[in-house]
Structures are given as structure tokens and as C-alpha cells.
Design an enzyme around this catalytic site. Structure first.
Site, PDB file in Angstrom:
ATOM      1  N   LEU A 208     102.007 104.469  -6.069  1.00  0.00           N
ATOM      2  CA  LEU A 208     103.350 104.518  -5.675  1.00  0.00           C
ATOM      3  C   LEU A 208     104.252 104.048  -6.783  1.00  0.00           C
ATOM      4  CD1 LEU A 208     103.305 102.894  -2.004  1.00  0.00           C
ATOM      5  CD2 LEU A 208     103.210 105.369  -2.520  1.00  0.00           C
ATOM      6  N   ASP A 209     105.418 104.759  -6.729  1.00  0.00           N
ATOM      7  CA  ASP A 209     106.320 104.152  -7.971  1.00  0.00           C
ATOM      8  C   ASP A 209     106.681 102.905  -7.676  1.00  0.00           C
ATOM      9  OD1 ASP A 209     106.343 106.867  -8.884  1.00  0.00           O
ATOM     10  OD2 ASP A 209     108.135 107.571  -7.608  1.00  0.00           O
ATOM     11  N   LYS A 210     107.198 102.325  -8.851  1.00  0.00           N
ATOM     12  CA  LYS A 210     107.512 100.930  -8.930  1.00  0.00           C
ATOM     13  C   LYS A 210     108.449 100.563  -7.752  1.00  0.00           C
ATOM     14  CE  LYS A 210     110.315  97.487 -11.516  1.00  0.00           C
ATOM     15  NZ  LYS A 210     111.254  97.410 -12.705  1.00  0.00           N
TER      16      LYS A 210
ATOM     17  N   ARG B  93     110.170 112.899  -4.592  1.00  0.00           N
ATOM     18  CA  ARG B  93     111.427 112.832  -5.353  1.00  0.00           C
ATOM     19  C   ARG B  93     111.833 114.357  -5.905  1.00  0.00           C
ATOM     20  NH1 ARG B  93     110.735 107.828  -9.092  1.00  0.00           N
ATOM     21  NH2 ARG B  93     112.834 108.060  -9.503  1.00  0.00           N
TER      22      ARG B  93
END
EC number: 5.4.99.-
Length: 335
Positions: free
Chosen positions: A145-147, A255
Site C-alpha cells: 500500500l502507498d505510504k 489513484r
């Protein structure tokens, strides 16, 4: 199987009804606890013998009655060191660990984030049981997962689990039960209740740290459904809450796809920078909640997978974290 202080030894006797006589394919069937990539690496490293002699060719043809010996060295220690970072553990057994990732936690070490990552936390928590098959920089990691994206993640704790999870994530529910679901707060309201975005994704042609929809890129499929719409201070629709499910797992997929649809995530300064002025359409509470968020409004709320050992279908759901609960409440408010 014999265990020594240094190596684990597996012995396989070739039967007469093997589907293929290639060494690597025979071992893939007869040694399911080792992934194909690991077996190939062991063969190339001279750790696999047929009879008394090492064989370094994965395509070597074996014969019925041959005895194959595999010497598996201890997993190389992960380069990152364990760090005592608190984890919100949803589920854990000898094979897998499922955590609810908070915002601001990078998944694995990379340039600019050498410490303080989920990998550092997992090494400290799981110790020697953590699988090294994902590479020394990403032990046990099969997805990310992104930060600034919160929510559910699973990591493998041994070779068998890593192989099973990797296959499930590659398949993404096409033939199995595996599902990943996200809650996404986006600008605007789509013109229909649900839909599918089937657009390839590749590196942005000019900004390498970004991804973009590009023909010739890797297949990427995102399914979405509108759960709720929110009005601005003028009473007109300004934002909505979508439930998204992935059929592929590309970097920044949700996104990029939602921005391509014309409905980027609230708080996404990378893919929704052109929508910053729309915050003026929000009420004061919503503007304050969005400013306090400081990240893209995306949460991995659903994870369904098949347990690598038992085959049981496991289902987890994670409620929205506090910052998104506050954003949701503010968007629902008329103030």
C-alpha cells in the site's frame, strides 16, 4: 528430509509417471513448499544434485529412479534490521500475518526510507520465521500500500505461504476467492452507479515517480461503485464515496484510474492537483477536515484470501480510520 545446523536437505525419488522430465518442473511438483523461483536459484547455485553430482541446468532431464537431493541453505538475513514499531495485528498464525496499516508507514525500505518501515516492524515481530523469499529488502511482502494509504495488508511467514499468496495476488480473484476492496473519497460524482476502468498503466512519460494511463502499459482493471454522494455549500454535488475492487495490482492503480475517470481522490496532491480549487465548494467543516487529512482519502477496507495451508477462505474488513471518519462526517454536514 534431514535437518542440519546449516542446510535443510530434501530428497526426491523420480517416479515413472512425472508429467515432465525437466528437473525444475519435477521439483516444482514434488517440492511444493519451495517456490519455482527459489528452486531455480538453488539449481543455478549448485545446491541440487542428481545422484552424487550437482546439476546446474534447470532443463536437465531426469529419469525414473533418479534420486534428487536439494540442499536449502538458511534464509539469508534480511538487510533491514528489526525495529520496535507497533503493529495493529488483525490475524496471525504460523503462515501469515495480517495487519491494519496506519498512514505514514512505508511498506519496505527504499531510497529516502531506509528505516521505520513495515518490513522493519515485521522483522522485529516475526523474527526468524519471516520469509526471505520476497528478497532481502522485502521479506514476506507480496503486495503493498502507498505510504499514505491505510488498511489491510498480508505478509507471508514461510516459503509455502509466500508462494500461495503470490499466486493469489497475481490471479486477483479471476479463478479464486481472493478480493481486495478500497474505500475512496473522490471529487465529483460519476454519471452512473457503477463501472469498470480497464486501462493500461505505465510510468509517466515525463515524471518518473508518477504512473499514467498509457497504451502499451500493463493491463489494469478497477471496478467501482458509488456508495454515497456529498453536496457542497451551494447544495450541488461536490464529492462521493466509492467502493473499489482491484482485478490487477499496479502501482498507484486506484489513484491513476480514478483521476483518469475525472474523479481523483480527495487529498491526492499527485494525481488530483488540478482539483485543489474545488475545496472552495466545500463547507467550512469539510474544508478543515480535508486540510487536516494531509493525504489521499483511500483506505483498504476489505481483504479476502485462501489460507495457504488450510485452504480456508478468510475474510477481514477494516473500518475507516479516524481521519476518514472525520472527513466523512464533515462532508455529510451542511455546515
Amino acid at each position: 528430509m534431514q535437518q542440519s545446523s546449516e542446510n535443510t536437505r530434501h530428497e526426491v525419488t523420480v517416479e515413472g509417471d512425472e508429467g515432465s522430465q525437466r528437473l525444475d518442473r519435477v521439483l516444482a511438483v514434488r517440492s511444493p513448499d519451495l517456490s519455482r523461483s527459489r528452486l531455480k536459484a538453488l539449481i543455478l547455485a549448485g545446491q541440487v544434485s542428481v545422484g552424487p553430482a550437482p546439476v546446474r541446468d534447470p532443463a536437465y532431464h531426469v529419469k525414473a529412479g533418479d534420486t534428487i537431493t536439494i540442499d536449502v541453505p538458511p534464509a539469508a538475513p534480511a538487510e533491514p534490521e528489526g525495529e520496535d514499531i507497533p503493529l495493529d495485528i488483525v490475524f496471525e498464525d504460523d503462515d501469515i500475518i495480517v495487519i491494519d496499516k496506519p498512514k505514514n508507514l512505508v511498506v519496505h525500505p527504499a531510497a529516502g526510507h531506509e528505516t521505520g518501515t513495515l518490513v522493519n516492524a515485521l522483522i522485529a515481530h516475526c523474527g526468524a520465521s519471516l520469509s526471505g523469499i520476497g528478497g532481502v529488502r522485502r521479506p514476506g511482502i507480496v503486495h503493498r500500500l502507498d505510504k499514505d494509504t491505510t488498511g489491510l495488508m498480508v505478509a507471508a511467514k514461510n516459503d509455502r505461504a509466500h508462494q500461495s499468496l503470490s499466486a493469489q495476488f497475481a490471479d486477483h480473484g479471476r479463478t479464486g476467492e481472493m478480493r481486495r476492496g478500497y474505500m475512496a473519497f473522490v471529487w465529483g460524482v460519476p454519471n452512473r452507479k457503477s463501472g469498470t476502468i480497464d486501462q493500461p498503466i505505465d510510468r509517466h512519460p515525463h515524471t518518473r515517480e508518477k504512473m499514467a494511463v498509457r497504451q502499451g502499459g500493463r493491463e489494469a482493471v478497477t471496478h467501482w461503485e458509488v456508495l454515497e454522494t456529498f453536496t457542497g455549500k451551494d447544495g450541488k454535488p461536490v464529492a462521493s464515496l466509492l467502493a473499489c475492487q482491484l482485478e490487477t495490482g499496479r502501482t498507484h492503480q486506484i489513484r491513476v484510474h480514478l483521476a483518469h475517470l475525472g474523479h481523483p481522490l480527495l487529498g491526492d496532491d499527485v494525481y488530483g492537483s488540478g482539483f485543489k480549487t474545488k475545496s472552495r465548494q466545500l463547507g467550512p467543516q469539510s474544508q478543515a477536515a480535508l486540510a487536516a487529512l494531509g493525504r489521499q482519502a483511500l483506505h483498504a477496507y476489505l481483504l479476502v484470501l485462501e489460507h495457504p495451508a488450510s485452504g480456508e477462505i478468510l475474510h477481514w474488513e477494516s473500518p475507516l480510520p479516524e481521519d476518514l471518519v472525520l472527513l466523512e462526517a464533515a462532508l455529510r454536514s451542511t455546515d
